[in-house]
Scaffold this motif. Structure first.
Motif, PDB file in Angstrom:
ATOM      1  N   ALA A  74      86.174  85.371   4.397  1.00  0.00           N
ATOM      2  CA  ALA A  74      85.409  86.140   5.389  1.00  0.00           C
ATOM      3  C   ALA A  74      85.530  85.601   6.808  1.00  0.00           C
ATOM      4  N   ARG A 122      85.842  88.106  10.235  1.00  0.00           N
ATOM      5  CA  ARG A 122      84.566  88.157  10.946  1.00  0.00           C
ATOM      6  C   ARG A 122      84.763  87.738  12.407  1.00  0.00           C
ATOM      7  N   GLU A 127      84.188  90.150  15.791  1.00  0.00           N
ATOM      8  CA  GLU A 127      83.266  89.763  16.857  1.00  0.00           C
ATOM      9  C   GLU A 127      83.986  89.648  18.194  1.00  0.00           C
ATOM     10  N   GLU A 146      80.894  92.072   1.895  1.00  0.00           N
ATOM     11  CA  GLU A 146      80.162  91.248   2.860  1.00  0.00           C
ATOM     12  C   GLU A 146      80.637  91.531   4.291  1.00  0.00           C
ATOM     13  N   LEU A 147      81.954  91.652   4.466  1.00  0.00           N
ATOM     14  CA  LEU A 147      82.501  91.950   5.788  1.00  0.00           C
ATOM     15  C   LEU A 147      82.106  93.350   6.259  1.00  0.00           C
ATOM     16  N   HIS A 177      78.694  93.138   7.603  1.00  0.00           N
ATOM     17  CA  HIS A 177      78.686  92.463   8.904  1.00  0.00           C
ATOM     18  C   HIS A 177      79.199  93.387  10.002  1.00  0.00           C
ATOM     19  N   SER A 216      76.614  95.795  11.042  1.00  0.00           N
ATOM     20  CA  SER A 216      75.578  95.154  11.868  1.00  0.00           C
ATOM     21  C   SER A 216      76.013  95.022  13.319  1.00  0.00           C
ATOM     22  N   LEU A 217      77.338  95.071  13.545  1.00  0.00           N
ATOM     23  CA  LEU A 217      77.876  95.019  14.911  1.00  0.00           C
ATOM     24  C   LEU A 217      78.059  96.421  15.501  1.00  0.00           C
TER      25      LEU A 217
END
Length: 205
Positions: free
Chosen positions: A76, A80, A84, A105-106, A109, A112-113
């Protein structure tokens, strides 16, 4: 009767027949090539449009600006970091059965961005580059269909055959291929993301 160059009529008749024969052969050859080209037009189109790797090399990407990015997934940390840093509008994820939980999981994430997520697409055989090639091509086409223009494929994660398949898809679709290089933290047993650099492997457009 005097003939040109003093050649006999028999010689001129022979040359005349030879010219007709050569003309017919040329005509049949042209027709044959036209028929072959029509029947094999997809193969011919791929050959004519094949990538000649016009711009290849380790180029540091200072100002990433891709609207969509496809990732082959294993761990990850690296994808990630790329998400970002680049803040694409869309990401597409390709996983194996072993890395599916990491891909999920990615995906969480990325959302969430504020990034739209396509996939994860799970390849049945991580050792078959054709499977990843198909998955990467499908994700890129979905991105193009949604209106995304500047696209890239990150080759860092996944098994080597997955990276090869993803690279083939990137070249065929005319998009950038990327790689993240890092030092390895042997104490923590994972990449040291403080040393991470985003490298553009190929820029086919």
């Amino acid at each position: 009767m005097q003939t040109l160059f003093g050649w006999s009529e028999q010689t001129w008749l022979y040359l005349d027949h030879s010219g007709i024969l050569l003309g017919n052969l040329l005509g049949f050859s042209t027709l044959g090539l036209a028929i072959f080209g029509f029947l094999k037009r997809d193969n011919l189109r791929r050959w004519l449009s094949r990538n000649r790797f016009p711009e290849v090399g380790g180029v540091d990407v200072a100002d990433p600006c891709w609207q969509g990015m496809v990732f082959t997934v294993s761990h990850a940390d690296t994808p990630r970091w790329v998400m970002e840093r680049c803040q694409p509008q869309q990401v597409g994820l390709i996983a194996s059965a072993q890395s599916r939980s990491v891909a999920d999981e990615l995906a969480a994430h990325a959302r969430s961005l504020g990034i739209q997520v396509l996939g994860p697409l799970e390849v049945a055989d991580a050792d078959d580059p054709a499977a990843t090639r198909w998955a990467a091509t499908e994700l890129l086409r979905q991105m193009v269909k949604s209106g995304a223009d500047l696209l890239a494929v990150d080759l860092t994660g996944g098994k080597t055959p997955m990276s090869l398949g993803a690279f083939m898809a990137a070249e065929e679709q005319g998009v950038d291929s990327l790689y993240v290089t890092t030092a390895y933290d042997y104490a923590l047993r994972k990449p040291d993301m403080r040393s991470a650099r985003l490298i553009r492997i190929s820029h086919p457009r």
